[in-house]
Design an enzyme around this catalytic site. Sequence first.
Site, PDB file in Angstrom:
ATOM      1  N   TYR A 101       0.883  -1.174   0.162  1.00  0.00           N
ATOM      2  CA  TYR A 101       0.108  -0.007   0.037  1.00  0.00           C
ATOM      3  C   TYR A 101       0.934   1.217   0.084  1.00  0.00           C
ATOM      4  CZ  TYR A 101      -3.244   3.608   1.650  1.00  0.00           C
ATOM      5  OH  TYR A 101      -3.904   4.596   1.741  1.00  0.00           O
ATOM      6  N   GLU A 182      -3.013   7.463  -4.250  1.00  0.00           N
ATOM      7  CA  GLU A 182      -3.136   6.190  -3.323  1.00  0.00           C
ATOM      8  C   GLU A 182      -3.067   5.113  -4.416  1.00  0.00           C
ATOM      9  OE1 GLU A 182      -6.829   4.699  -1.723  1.00  0.00           O
ATOM     10  OE2 GLU A 182      -5.949   4.844   0.241  1.00  0.00           O
TER      11      GLU A 182
END
Length: 401
Positions: A101, A182
């Site tokens: 992530y 993101e």
Amino acid sequence: MDLYEYQAKQLFNRHGVPVPRGGVAVTPDEARSIAAELDTPVVIKAQVKTGGRGKAGGVKPAAGPAAAEEAAGRILGMDIKGHTAHSVLVEEATVPFEEYYAAFLVDRANGCFLAMVSTEGGMDIEEVAATRPEALTKVPIDALGGVDGAALARTAGLPDAAAPVLDRLWRVMVEEGALLVEVNPLACTTDQRIVALDGKITLDGNGLFRHEGPHGGQAAREAGRPVGEREAGCPVGEWAERGDEGDGLEARARRRGLNYVKLDGQVGIVGNGAGLVMSTLDVVAQAGAQPANFLDIGGGASAKVMADGLEIILSDPDVRSVLVNVFGGITTCDAVATGIVSALELLGERGRARPIVVRLDGNNAEVGRRILSDARHPALRQVSTMDGAAELAARLATAGA
Ligand code: GDP
Ligand code: MN
């Protein structure tokens, strides 16, 4: 403004962040041809501006063109958390060996940028943050110094190969004027390649003029206009037009460059300037009614802007009366009055159905009021004070309710 995954990946690609090859389809048939062209197993991904598509069935693998067509048929039109999938991204399937992530965001609480990186990507990052906070590395970013991808990768436990990708993701953030970049998952393949399998970008709405599009960067340069300058009422750019899909009143207002906000009362409110509009909401509430919406027509209240504004306000079925509260400044009251009269002409019957209370004050107020009374329009009422106008609008909105 949030971008679709495919738009985020276009920006990633432009800045050298590796993404799978692929294309966007709006019909199953198009999905089939893209899969045929890619000539590999693919994944079909719903393009909706919400997360959790994987869990909702909006991400499906397909071995070949026929399966791609079938999967696209099932995903197109699918509702995911209230968002309809009008298009799908058809991408070369990637086999992730590990899923990380990575995100850069504006940390408003601390007034800085923040990097968040984890080796435990792919699933709900909120869950990782809640249950195993130590698995999510958070590092404040110095806006001028920027990101050191190598140091960030090392701190978070990502392989060295991720370092240049983190550097480039930060460049996306800075050069595209984003509030959020993101990637979840940022995949590491069995041969140690780092690939962004998903992408979410929120652009800063105030910087949209920097983007390519009919009114933005390149188009402005070609038209010899300074980049960022646009005519009142023009959409802010290609991204905005593609992003502001839907026929909601807010989207319609945005496309016309108007600030419209829907509320849940009965009085429609038009004003010039945010401060005046806010205090108008207060006096309407004090007068015993609730605002149905409000619209700030800003400084240059031309007839066209006023017509667009009234049209949007009157398209709201909850509106039982309208209060137009304008303080003439650079745009004089007679110009605003002329705008209202032409707006009502343009609106015809729709402009007659509900009472419109107008309060004009400030520059050239007398002339403006005369223009309105001379128009003898059946829907128009004039009151010279703000409180009085709010009371009348409130009374008209609640009468018979
Ligand atoms: P989200 O659920 O809306 O965040 O959508 P994602 O794009 O993150 O997809 C959900 C999950 O599908 C990811 O976590 C991946 O594990 C998986 N996924 C996405 N793309 C691929 C792919 O190309 N190949 C494989 N094997 N899995 C993928
Ligand atoms: Mn994801």
